[in-house]
Design a protein around this motif. Sequence first.
Motif, mmCIF file in Angstrom:
data_model
loop_
_atom_site.group_PDB
_atom_site.id
_atom_site.type_symbol
_atom_site.label_atom_id
_atom_site.label_comp_id
_atom_site.label_asym_id
_atom_site.label_seq_id
_atom_site.Cartn_x
_atom_site.Cartn_y
_atom_site.Cartn_z
ATOM 1 N N PHE A 105 -2.180 16.041 -54.485
ATOM 2 C CA PHE A 105 -0.633 16.134 -54.680
ATOM 3 C C PHE A 105 -0.235 15.540 -55.870
ATOM 4 O O PHE A 105 -0.905 14.663 -56.664
ATOM 5 C CB PHE A 105 0.109 15.598 -53.653
ATOM 6 C CG PHE A 105 -0.038 13.897 -53.395
ATOM 7 C CD1 PHE A 105 0.845 12.984 -54.097
ATOM 8 C CD2 PHE A 105 -1.255 13.525 -52.768
ATOM 9 C CE1 PHE A 105 0.794 11.647 -53.971
ATOM 10 C CE2 PHE A 105 -1.276 12.100 -52.744
ATOM 11 C CZ PHE A 105 -0.436 11.136 -53.372
ATOM 12 N N ASN A 106 1.045 15.527 -56.409
ATOM 13 C CA ASN A 106 1.382 15.303 -57.769
ATOM 14 C C ASN A 106 2.272 14.019 -57.759
ATOM 15 O O ASN A 106 3.271 14.453 -56.737
ATOM 16 C CB ASN A 106 1.976 16.380 -58.448
ATOM 17 C CG ASN A 106 0.808 17.296 -59.311
ATOM 18 O OD1 ASN A 106 -0.109 16.798 -59.735
ATOM 19 N ND2 ASN A 106 1.112 18.522 -59.820
ATOM 20 N N ILE A 107 2.150 13.266 -58.586
ATOM 21 C CA ILE A 107 3.488 12.192 -58.667
ATOM 22 C C ILE A 107 4.294 12.477 -59.792
ATOM 23 O O ILE A 107 3.498 12.675 -61.034
ATOM 24 C CB ILE A 107 2.900 11.083 -58.636
ATOM 25 C CG1 ILE A 107 2.273 10.539 -57.097
ATOM 26 C CG2 ILE A 107 4.133 9.455 -59.030
ATOM 27 C CD1 ILE A 107 1.599 8.918 -57.032
ATOM 28 N N ASN A 122 -2.066 13.334 -60.710
ATOM 29 C CA ASN A 122 -2.838 13.187 -59.343
ATOM 30 C C ASN A 122 -3.505 11.972 -59.631
ATOM 31 O O ASN A 122 -3.819 11.259 -60.665
ATOM 32 C CB ASN A 122 -3.396 14.353 -59.169
ATOM 33 C CG ASN A 122 -4.677 14.673 -60.027
ATOM 34 O OD1 ASN A 122 -4.422 14.458 -61.334
ATOM 35 N ND2 ASN A 122 -5.795 15.211 -59.613
ATOM 36 N N ASN A 123 -3.823 11.349 -58.271
ATOM 37 C CA ASN A 123 -4.746 10.329 -58.066
ATOM 38 C C ASN A 123 -4.501 8.986 -58.951
ATOM 39 O O ASN A 123 -5.101 8.319 -59.607
ATOM 40 C CB ASN A 123 -6.191 10.633 -58.852
ATOM 41 C CG ASN A 123 -7.436 9.516 -57.822
ATOM 42 O OD1 ASN A 123 -7.180 9.428 -56.734
ATOM 43 N ND2 ASN A 123 -8.437 9.757 -58.299
ATOM 44 N N SER A 154 -0.867 19.439 -51.111
ATOM 45 C CA SER A 154 -0.187 19.038 -49.993
ATOM 46 C C SER A 154 1.293 18.637 -50.274
ATOM 47 O O SER A 154 2.045 18.144 -49.520
ATOM 48 C CB SER A 154 -0.901 17.733 -49.521
ATOM 49 O OG SER A 154 -0.981 16.765 -50.502
ATOM 50 N N GLY A 155 1.479 18.740 -51.775
ATOM 51 C CA GLY A 155 3.146 18.385 -51.901
ATOM 52 C C GLY A 155 3.344 17.777 -53.382
ATOM 53 O O GLY A 155 2.279 17.362 -53.770
ATOM 54 N N VAL A 156 4.408 17.016 -53.357
ATOM 55 C CA VAL A 156 4.491 16.315 -54.645
ATOM 56 C C VAL A 156 5.541 15.221 -54.286
ATOM 57 O O VAL A 156 6.459 15.081 -53.390
ATOM 58 C CB VAL A 156 5.341 17.116 -55.823
ATOM 59 C CG1 VAL A 156 4.481 18.057 -56.335
ATOM 60 C CG2 VAL A 156 6.787 17.719 -55.276
#
Length: 710
Positions: A105-107, A122-123, A154-156
């Motif tokens: 997923f992305n932040i 990510n991560n 899976s989302g953001v």
Amino acid sequence: MSLNKNYYCLFFTLVLTGFLFSQTTATDTTHIETLNEVVITGQYNPTTINKAINNVIVITKTQIENQAANTLADVLNFNLNLTILPSSQTGKSTISFFGLDGQYFNILIDNIPLVSDSGMGNNIDLTQINLDDIERIEIVEGAMGVEYGANAVSGVINIITKKSSEEPWKIQFLTQEETVSNEYAWFDKGRHIQGLNISHNLSDQLYARIGFNRNDFAGFFDNKQGQSYYQNDGLRGYEWLPKTQYNTNAFLNYKGDKFTLLYKFEYFNEILNYYDETVRSNINVENQTSNPSSTDKIFKTNRLVNNLSINGTFNSGARYDASLSYQEQKRDLNQFNYYIVTQQKSDVTNETYQSSKVLFSKGTINNLLQNDLYNFQLGYEARYNKGFDTQASGDVTQEDKEYTQSNFALFTSSEWKITDALSARPGFRYEYNSKFNTKLLASLSLRQQLKNGVELRGNIGTSYRTPNFQELYYYFVDSNHDVQGNENLNPEKGYTAFINLKKTATIPNGIVTSTLKASYIDINDKIDLAIINSTPLQYEYININAYKLWGLTTDNSLKKEQWNFNFGATIQGISRIAANEANASNDFLYSFQINTSSTYISKKWDTAFSLLFKYNGAQYDYTASDADEEGNSIFSKSKTNAYSWMDASIKKSFLEKKIQATIGARNLLDVTSVAISSTTSGGTHSTNNNGLLLGYGRSFYLKLLYNLNF
């Protein structure tokens, strides 16, 4: 400073229980907030939650303040389908989201992915994301590949920062003192936080803000003896490593007649100290003296962010949004031989062992047609990554294995108002990657407004995860091991389907919201280590596995006068399919979570009382424990025991909100680790047991926030 933890736990429990079950007077009423929070993640234009095409979970600034949360790791622990994974030895905290780690997923910060050790978005270490200038946090579950590209399986999670202030000048200073379990002192024990934010409306059009935050975590000794201990008995150092973080940021917002221009600068620095538990005596035989030493390390992380964004409308009414970002992050290692008694250093080495530099640009345009029933969006996204990771590959040639990767995407979607109650949004994304094959991603979102305050949302979509640096370039070969990455790996393919049914009902002086969600995630070509040669034994990362998840989640909230109560539960079934293992089991293994929170706001006292609880049920997995006669691994079921988190706080305002004090406790149930057990081949009742370190126990904090507005 020693604290009686049982006494404080009893104190907080009695105080909060009394208030949570107390009667309220007719004069102590508050305005009931309806679903009018504005969200932007995954939307064409800023819109309210109940009108959004995607289901968006919002964590408000008030919730963040009630928890005295300073980093993203502090605030996400109580959400369903999210599990914080801390590490005592690296200092990092990452997330498991729907059973998948932070690579899936992305932040984002204001819709722009944040740089990390291994790339962008990510991560990411959650403890490195400061919340001082945050307005709210938006979470969208499910594949967001069309809108955000790779690694949004899976989302953001989108962090929205403050963009304006009602006051001409706003000066905010905070200080926060926190125990680490029962350890606390002014300087060398506990957690010490200071922050300063200054904002000013330079004119009707120009707003500026600068901020600084220092977060000093002095580590957790537990039974360890710290840096100055020189006995070689394994007790030197810390159970949780000490680290200090500095965050500096600046922000400019210019509002023209038909456009807004925003610029954000951020510099982040973290220093993590590692003290080796192995002590060398260094005995001098001639004069019968010793000069004990250890090999110590200092890890330094530096992150630089420059974001420029512009959004506005053309004369035709079309709306545009464009961003340009340059970000860097690097990790430096300072290693030396430390003489503990004399405090001298020798054999000092310095190296940059991880580096990421990214250039990012994204733009969208919509509202091209002035039509109430139809809208469409066109967009592009471009990324250029350059980096290396000596830990993964430096032993190959004693040089950094540097890589570059560029990616360009065009995407489009359209939103149809099929009827007054039914809306649909199909979307497609074409993505070119310089290293991997071209990808075509697709999604379809639906929103149906039913009768009696019922909303139905559905989303199906595709996304993919690119291999990380270790999977591509890892190299560890000696006389006993041969483990290598694989530059020919393919991205993992992800498919998700989410259905969301929400019911909103008005009651006297309040509102009740109930949500039922079903989720399904399917990942193919999942990357894992596999044996590629039995003699000699060789391992390599290959596309071999699959992952399937289904889940059911319910969220319920009640807002009535001064009360805000939430209750939720989720059940997940996960199947990990290892195609290269003859004895692997593909059975679904199930886990269960419950969360609940309660907030009581006394307008008369200008005080908020909050209690948060989350139960994480037992988790199961299959692990290799032995081998059969043909050399194939035999798998047994392992179990991670259930555990629970509970936090509590009291927030009180003084002098017309000029001063805000928050006192609270984290981890009231005193969780430190949970047992992991697995059945071995020695018999049905034979087990191996070890522990998973999750926290450092019950801690207490006091936060003081001073606001000066003029």
